[in-house]
Design an enzyme around this catalytic site. Structure first.
Site, PDB file in Angstrom:
ATOM      1  CB  SER A 252      -0.909  -0.002   1.220  1.00  0.00           C
ATOM      2  OG  SER A 252      -1.308   1.307   1.534  1.00  0.00           O
ATOM      3  CE  LYS A 253       0.224   8.004  -2.546  1.00  0.00           C
ATOM      4  NZ  LYS A 253      -0.928   8.861  -2.724  1.00  0.00           N
TER       5      LYS A 253
END
Length: 516
Positions: A252-253
């Site tokens: 996930s960013k």
RNA sequence: GGCCCCGUCGUCUAGAGGCCUAGGACACAGCCCUUUCACGGCUGCGACACGGGUUCGAAUCCCGUCGGGGUCACCA
């Protein structure tokens, strides 16, 4: 004709996991002489689609993933933006209702919630009772007269099972009874993802749906619509997702901080931050992040290295082949050899590919890649001193791992009087060793007498210098290096001296002697 | 919790009953090369989640357990 697609939402950045999915779609299409379509999932009527899309399209182009139809290029099966297809979607919703595969439903969110909670309380799985389902037009009018707003739901089967073949997972079978009557059209008349997806895939004649595993559970409901509409079923392949470094959670960013606790990840990130800062880039986590493709372009990675790494993230040909040209990838790629389990993103391994590709890059291309960094850092002006850069790149050799590494040699472009000194090394090599200063001074005089100032001549000169002085080469090399570069590390000393030239060497040595 | 998916070195993986005292790559450690730093070479460390079967023989097949994950929206 094989046709695959990738359908990004305009989020403003290109996620590394998304690229992997797109790559597999692209490879599969190209391998079979088919087409790859880039469609835009903007049903959420995101404003500013253009600016949120630009970095994504740019990223794909940079990586060499091209598309035959879709955003910006158009094509015969458009529009390729979901936001432009609402009338078409609503028409399909109408067809589904007409065919008895969907119905108007007038339950309020509160009523639905009450049903669900009652079921939870009794610990039984919940399926909507269809109590507010409108059986016919009269019923619709009656509900609407009560002031209710209708949504359209799928009338899902409650017996039997949905069966399909997945190219990665094999035969799949899911009981219909585990499927809810999904909403396909909202009360405000807009439609939901699953419906839009089915319509688009049909309109765009998609033959193979290759997408992330999280969509596996969407497949039965989509198949239900496809079958009800009489559309041909596409083939499916559900890719395992790309996981975090050292864990099996989805990458996930938003979790950069957590990833930076991983030593390898941190190292790569820190290196990139240093380069970014030197060329005046912002390094905020939402734009400058190893989970985003842009990151790599900005600090000078090679697209082919990233592609090669991503190819091997969840796919392999055999037990040894690691380096693939585009053509080799196309020849070798098959969905059947995609792994079933998630693969975690290892930025260090990506770096290893980067290093190999960088080493193999011809000198000319290295110069091309490296020059913009020197320009952006304000180290070289117009005209660009191409010969000097070429000499540095040649001498740096395999030390240049990413293009931004050229900034390690910024001191060649720094004015002599502004050369920063590493005090620790300076102490160690010049101030502390007895006689070091005197030796350096003698060496300076020898250099001043030099008639040729190329690396080979300098080596000869210094060899005979140490011989007459009765010392080892190592005794002078380090002092000389710190004097002319301010640092303890660098490439070959003779090359360093040659690139600087006699005048600058002498001036730097003089300055070092003064300061010792 | 229901449904679904997955489980080989730290990481990416090879492995379709005997080729496996499990192979390769990255990372890590040591040594060598060396004017530093890289590169390179060599060596080492290191895994079949567990338990039952089936079989002469199982990482591979079956069952169970455990573990991890996905998904259960009027998000995509």
């Amino acid at each position: 004709m094989v046709r695959t697609r990738f359908a990004p939402s305009p989020t403003g950045y290109l996620h590394i996991g998304g690229v992997r999915t797109a790559l597999f779609n692209w490879l599969f299409a190209r391998k079979h002489g088919g087409q790859f379509i880039l469609r835009i999932d903007d049903t959420d009527e995101a404003r500013n689609v253009d600016s949120a899309l630009a970095p994504i399209l740019h990223g794909f182009r940079w990586l060499g993933i091209d598309w035959d139809e879709g955003a910006e290029v158009g094509g015969p099966h458009g529009p390729y933006y979901q936001s432009q297809k609402l009338p078409r979607y609503r028409e399909v919703v109408r067809q589904l209702v007409q065919r008895g595969a969907a119905y108007w439903d007038y339950a309020t969110p509160e009523e639905l919630k009450a049903e669900r909670e009652a079921a939870e309380k009794e610990k039984r799985s919940w399926l909507y009772s269809r109590r507010w389902m409108a059986q016919n037009e009269t019923a619709r009018r009656r509900f609407e007269a009560e002031g209710r707003k209708g949504v359209v739901r799928l009338l899902m089967p409650r017996e039997g099972a949905c069966e399909f073949v997945d190219h990665i997972r094999g035969q799949m079978k899911i009981d219909w009874a585990s499927e809810q009557d999904h909403v396909i059209q909202r009360a405000d008349g807009t439609v939901l993802y699953n419906l839009a997806n089915v319509v688009d895939d049909f309109d765009m004649k998609i033959t193979h749906v290759i997408r992330a595993q999280e969509h596996l559970s969407n497949t039965p409901r989509q198949l239900f619509m496809i079958d009800a509409l009489g559309y041909p079923r596409p083939e499916y392949a559900h890719l395992p997702f790309v996981a975090e470094p050292g864990s099996s959670n989805k990458l996930s960013k938003r979790k950069l901080d957590a990833y930076l606790k991983n030593a390898d990840f941190k190292k790569v990130h820190e290196r990139a931050v240093a380069i970014a800062q030197a060329i005046g880039l912002k390094t905020a986590a939402d734009t400058f992040n190893p989970v985003i493709v842009d990151f790599y372009e900005q600090v000078g990675y090679l697209p082919q290295a990233i592609i090669n790494y991503l190819l091997l993230l969840g796919w392999s040909l055999d037990d040894k082949t690691e380096i693939f040209t585009r053509q080799q990838m196309l020849d070798a790629f098959t969905l059947e050899r995609v792994n079933k389990s998630p693969a975690s993103f290892d930025v260090k391994k990506l770096s290893a590919f980067q290093e190999r590709y960088m080493m193999a890059l011809p000198l000319e291309e290295k110069i091309e890649r490296v020059t913009p960094f020197l320009v952006k850092a304000g180290l070289v002006g117009d005209p660009v001193p191409r010969d000097t850069i070429a000499q540095i790149v040649a001498a740096a050799g395999e030390r240049l791992k990413i293009a931004g590494d050229i900034l390690d040699y910024a001191d060649f472009f720094t004015p002599d009087e502004a050369l920063p000194l590493d005090e620790k090394i300076f102490d160690k090599r010049l101030r502390k060793p007895p006689g070091a200063r005197e030796l350096l001074r003698a060496c300076r005089d020898a250099l001043a007498e030099a008639t040729a100032f190329d690396a080979a001549s300098l080596e000869q000169l210094l060899q005979s210098f140490v011989q007459t002085k009765g010392v080892e080469l190592g005794d002078i090399v380090h002092a000389l290096r710190v004097a002319v570069t301010g640092k303890g590390v660098g490439f070959g000393l003779f090359e360093t001296l040659a690139i600087l030239g006699k005048e600058r060497c002498l001036s730097r040595i003089d300055r070092a002697l003064q300061r010792s």
